[in-house]
Design an enzyme around this catalytic site. Structure first.
Site, PDB file in Angstrom:
ATOM      1  N   HIS A 169       0.857  -1.194   0.000  1.00 41.49           N
ATOM      2  CA  HIS A 169       0.000   0.000   0.000  1.00 41.49           C
ATOM      3  C   HIS A 169       0.890   1.241   0.000  1.00 41.49           C
ATOM      4  O   HIS A 169       1.416   1.641   1.038  1.00 41.49           O
ATOM      5  CB  HIS A 169      -0.928   0.002   1.220  1.00 41.49           C
ATOM      6  CG  HIS A 169      -2.018  -1.017   1.131  1.00 41.49           C
ATOM      7  ND1 HIS A 169      -3.195  -0.790   0.463  1.00 41.49           N
ATOM      8  CD2 HIS A 169      -2.096  -2.284   1.612  1.00 41.49           C
ATOM      9  CE1 HIS A 169      -3.972  -1.864   0.540  1.00 41.49           C
ATOM     10  NE2 HIS A 169      -3.320  -2.780   1.229  1.00 41.49           N
ATOM     11  N   GLU A 171      -0.110   4.191  -0.457  1.00 37.32           N
ATOM     12  CA  GLU A 171      -0.874   5.362  -0.038  1.00 37.32           C
ATOM     13  C   GLU A 171      -0.763   5.662   1.451  1.00 37.32           C
ATOM     14  O   GLU A 171      -1.176   6.725   1.902  1.00 37.32           O
ATOM     15  CB  GLU A 171      -2.346   5.199  -0.417  1.00 37.32           C
ATOM     16  CG  GLU A 171      -3.088   4.065   0.279  1.00 37.32           C
ATOM     17  CD  GLU A 171      -2.969   2.722  -0.412  1.00 37.32           C
ATOM     18  OE1 GLU A 171      -3.830   1.863  -0.183  1.00 37.32           O
ATOM     19  OE2 GLU A 171      -2.002   2.531  -1.175  1.00 37.32           O
ATOM     20  N   ASP A 226     -13.014  17.156  14.312  1.00 42.24           N
ATOM     21  CA  ASP A 226     -13.852  17.089  13.111  1.00 42.24           C
ATOM     22  C   ASP A 226     -15.081  17.991  13.222  1.00 42.24           C
ATOM     23  O   ASP A 226     -15.378  18.775  12.314  1.00 42.24           O
ATOM     24  CB  ASP A 226     -14.297  15.645  12.848  1.00 42.24           C
ATOM     25  CG  ASP A 226     -13.129  14.685  12.823  1.00 42.24           C
ATOM     26  OD1 ASP A 226     -12.018  15.132  12.462  1.00 42.24           O
ATOM     27  OD2 ASP A 226     -13.304  13.514  13.176  1.00 42.24           O
ATOM     28  N   LYS A 372      -8.153  13.057   8.508  1.00 47.05           N
ATOM     29  CA  LYS A 372      -7.888  13.879   9.681  1.00 47.05           C
ATOM     30  C   LYS A 372      -6.819  14.944   9.439  1.00 47.05           C
ATOM     31  O   LYS A 372      -6.982  16.103   9.837  1.00 47.05           O
ATOM     32  CB  LYS A 372      -7.463  12.973  10.837  1.00 47.05           C
ATOM     33  CG  LYS A 372      -7.264  13.688  12.158  1.00 47.05           C
ATOM     34  CD  LYS A 372      -8.584  14.101  12.782  1.00 47.05           C
ATOM     35  CE  LYS A 372      -9.341  12.886  13.278  1.00 47.05           C
ATOM     36  NZ  LYS A 372     -10.594  13.266  13.973  1.00 47.05           N
TER      37      LYS A 372
END
Length: 626
Positions: A169, A171, A226, A372
């Protein structure tokens, strides 16, 4: 003229949007599309990335894929599941790997093969793996670019076809060369830079105005990053007179949390919010519930109930108000919120009542496509201070999801069988990374509780392994000094296990309490246990603030286990993590002085029977235990 783009095909991976986010952060506009999408989607597309996914390519039900995409004269990069799709498209073979890989692996590049994907990258690289399947034979025209110890075809390419495929991965932050690989791919695709943070902010503000139209917006304010930044975005786009923040004290807050949240908002200049004490309502809603999913759903549904009560109390015209949420993309993907994704947990922002409001167009979620770190960057761009932007994440259900519950009746014969199987798995592990002294004193055990994990994009619900090193007196146990050895041990346990998904280290057990005295107790998420958890959690967070470690880690969770000498006591797990994007994480490693200071204070609490340290990365374990 439409913008040039890189298209990411979402095969249901937790990381699909993270791939798109990485390209955007590098300055390249990217979009998400389904793998079954029509070829018209690829107009002005410079490159295509196939994401990972929770399925095996040989499952009965796999994501629908438009194989004509492989015929396009556009460079393609396949990652994990996408790696398999690329290989199968050219008659390769995929099956169950001899050894699955979860977490770190070392990729060694083939010195005989030059790859534009690895230009400027050292020949030996740390990469992040999460797979149980593997390529057994490469597709026609492909060559091996790199391998790991357990994965011979970890990186491949077919330059004639402009095709690349990787098992790792790229990413996630834990593949340090990942951004360079994506940069190299974009360059290979002749993609120009056309995206930046100012554009992102403007797109969000424009979308808020479009979604809200002429209506006002009510927002649930947990006090976390958030919801706070969502609040700031709504205020900037619509003005404070059209936005109302609702902070609900649900009884699951940290010690003095609601008062601290209110003070911080007032200090910054937010005046358009109210605080509602609904702790009794929420405690009643989850009374005697032990199933983690049912607890989450009960909390989420009760937010709607309280919202309706507040709307009535404030005499708000419901026809003129939308409900806003600070939902992030990880919340959606872990709730199985995209077509091909697997449910890791039920998020409180995706319970049935919320889904009904979404279907009616009554929900607005300004940051739902962000992660985030992106949200924090937006917060700083809006002028919010670090007190608001850099707070540790605190989910809407709060501490309720850190209190594991047990009704004292549900342990079954199957649980017995799997518990014994977990112990056998742990007994079979070879720990050759520690010194002779540590290994000689090492004891192994399994906690009789289950916690949630994520392996290969699937949710697991398995037992935690416990490693206990030498006793240092007064109930305290030795913690190995070298983080890398602990991490290696943790991965060794979980990589080869079917019944274990965490590795913990025992730090403390009350003097006079023997292992055989510790039992799984009946226990629920009630005020008594929440108050106990608040005290332990407050000790940790206070010390983190005092020593400056609060800002050096992403989040700390304190977990309350109903595992003790009697039902009025408990064991606690310390779970500090470092993460950039929430989708992956490494356990945080504290200095001995800090750990000792925390443990000395916790040990003084009469209701604490034991303390453990969770030394598991994500994957295979999630941040929390529920």
């Amino acid at each position: 003229m439409s913008r040039s783009k890189i298209v990411v095909l979402d095969f249901g991976s937790q990381y699909a949007h993270l791939i798109a986010k990485r390209f955007r952060m590098l300055g390249y506009y990217s979009e998400i599309a389904l793998p079954s999408t029509d070829l018209s989607v690829f107009e002005n597309c410079k490159g295509i990335v196939f994401s990972g996914g929770p399925s095996s390519v040989y499952d009965e039900k796999v994501p629908e894929f438009n194989s004509e995409i492989l015929n396009l004269d556009i460079p393609i990069l396949g990652l994990c599941y996408g790696h398999y799709i690329v290989q199968l498209g050219y008659n390769g073979k995929v099956g169950k790997a001899d050894v699955g890989e979860f977490g770190f692996a070392q990729l060694t590049l083939n010195p005989q093969v030059k790859s534009p994907l690895f230009e400027g990258i050292e020949p030996v690289q740390q990469v992040w793996m999460s797979h149980q399947d593997g390529v057994l034979a490469m597709g026609e025209g492909f060559e091996v670019v790199g391998s790991t110890k357990d994965c011979p075809f970890a990186a491949t390419q077919n330059l004639a076809k402009k095709r690349f495929s990787l098992q790792c991965h790229c990413e996630v932050k834990d593949t340090p060369c990942g951004n360079q690989i994506f940069e190299n791919f974009a360059r290979y695709c002749a993609m120009e830079k056309n995206w930046d943070q100012n554009t992102v902010l403007q797109v969000i503000l424009d979308q808020i105005k479009k979604d809200a139209a002429d209506k006002n917006v009510l927002l649930f304010l947990s006090g976390g990053v958030d919801s706070t930044i969502t609040f700031a975005l709504l205020n900037k786009a619509l003005g404070q007179d059209r936005v109302l923040g609702l902070h609900i004290d649900n009884g699951f807050m940290r010690k003095n949390e609601s008062a601290n949240v209110s003070e911080a908002y007032h200090k910054f200049g937010f005046q358009n919010f109210i605080v509602e004490d609904a702790s009794e309502s929420f405690l009643k809603a989850i009374s005697y519930l032990t199933d983690p999913q049912k607890k989450r759903m009960a909390v989420g549904e009760n937010f709607i109930t309280v919202r309706n009560e507040v709307v009535a109390k404030q005499h708000l015209d419901e026809s003129q108000w939308l409900l806003a949420q600070g939902t992030l993309y990880p919340d959606i993907i872990e709730s199985g919120g995209t077509k091909n994704s697997n449910t890791i947990k039920t998020h409180h922002n995706r319970v049935e009542g919320i889904q009904e409001l979404i279907a009616k167009g009554l929900i607005i979620e300004p940051i739902r496509d962000l992660y985030k770190d992106e949200v924090r960057a937006i917060g700083k761009k809006l002028g919010l201070n670090d007190e608001l932007v850099m707070r540790h994440p605190f989910p809407g259900p709060g501490l309720s999801i850190n209190v594991l519950c047990n009704d004292g009746k549900s342990w079954s014969e199957k649980d017995d069988e799997e518990f014994l199987a977990a112990q056998k798995e742990l007994d079979a592990v070879q720990f050759d990374m520690f010194c002779e002294h540590c290994t000689a004193d090492l004891k192994r055990s399994v906690l009789p509780v289950r916690s949630v994990g994520v392996q290969g994009d699937f949710r697991t619900y398995r037992f935690p392994a416990v490693l206990t090193f030498g006793h240092e007196g007064n109930g305290f146990y030795h913690l190995p000094k070298i983080r890398e050895k602990v991490e290696a041990a943790s991965s060794t346990v979980t990589n080869g296990a079917k019944f274990l998904n965490r590795t913990c280290i025992k730090l403390y057990q009350k003097p006079g309490v023997n292992d055989e005295d510790m039992k799984l107790q009946e226990g629920y998420c009630d005020k008594r246990r929440l108050d106990q958890l608040r005290e332990v959690d407050n000790i940790v967070l206070t010390q983190l603030h005092k020593t400056g470690w609060y800002n050096q880690i992403f989040q700390h969770l304190t977990i309350d286990l109903p595992y003790a000498t009697d039902k009025n006591k408990a064991s606690f797990v310390l779970r500090p993590v470092c993460s950039e994007d929430v989708m992956t994480a490494r356990f945080a490693w504290w200095p001995k002085e800090l750990m000792d200071s925390i443990l000395q204070q916790i040990a003084k609490l009469d209701f604490v029977d034991a303390v453990y340290f969770d030394a598991t990365n994500k994957p295979p374990a999630t941040f929390g235990w529920e």
